[in-house]
Write a protein that holds these residues in place. Structure first.
Motif: not given
Length: 190
Positions: A132-139
């Motif tokens: 929902k936050k439209k992250t570009d990369l998740n760690i």
């Protein structure tokens, strides 16, 4: 294929071809950019940068702006440090802790570590929140085995692992492969 049994590793330097492949990988543009960026970072910083530094550099070169952190509540302090690093490097950071939603294990009849209320880990919800936050990369920081798999399955953004959970070896799972005591115990027939 059983590459782990190879004796000469000729594919690495000699150009030995065990599996036919075309020289141009048929990847979508974004995935090809990931491949090229990773190769450039390897070339420029091999044995010079820590993994966290490589992730920061990779994110900059990819043009990422929004970083998501999916973390285990047991690594809360580490998640704060990572979030601080990315914030100071100019990224917008979002995070989702594993116990998100605080759903009691009793609802699913799951075993507990202790008596009383105990929330399940909720990796699908972690992915949904970051999606929902439209992250570009998740760690990923210390998600349990299985929970990390579900998180990666449901994450819309590419994801990478910074910390792999290993409560016995201070989150250094490769230590089991290099410690005779642990390796003997693991290989024992029970």
């Amino acid at each position: 294929m059983k590459c782990h049994l190879c004796e000469d590793r000729g594919c690495y330097r000699e150009g030995k071809v065990c599996v036919e492949s075309s020289n141009n990988l048929l990847l979508p543009e974004e995935e090809m950019k990931i491949l090229k960026t990773a190769s450039l970072i390897e070339k420029e910083f091999y044995c010079k940068m820590t993994r966290i530094e490589e992730i920061v550099e990779f994110s900059k070169r990819m043009g990422y702006k929004r970083i998501g952190i999916a973390f285990c509540i047991g690594l809360f302090d580490e998640a704060k440090i990572v979030a601080d690093i990315f914030s100071k490097k100019g990224f917008e950071v979002f995070s989702a802790v594993c116990k998100l939603g605080s759903v009691d294990k009793d609802i699913f009849n799951l075993p507990k570590l202790q008596d009383g209320k105990e929330a399940i880990c909720n990796p699908v919800k972690q992915a949904e929140v970051l999606n929902k936050k439209k992250t570009d990369l998740n760690i990923i920081i210390g998600l349990c085995v299985g929970h990390d798999i579900l998180f990666q399955k449901y994450s819309e953004a590419p994801s990478t692992v910074l910390i792999v959970k290993d409560r016995v070896l201070a989150h250094n799972p490769v230590g089991a492969l290099h410690t005779p005591y642990h390796l003997r115990r693991i290989l024992e027939d029970k």
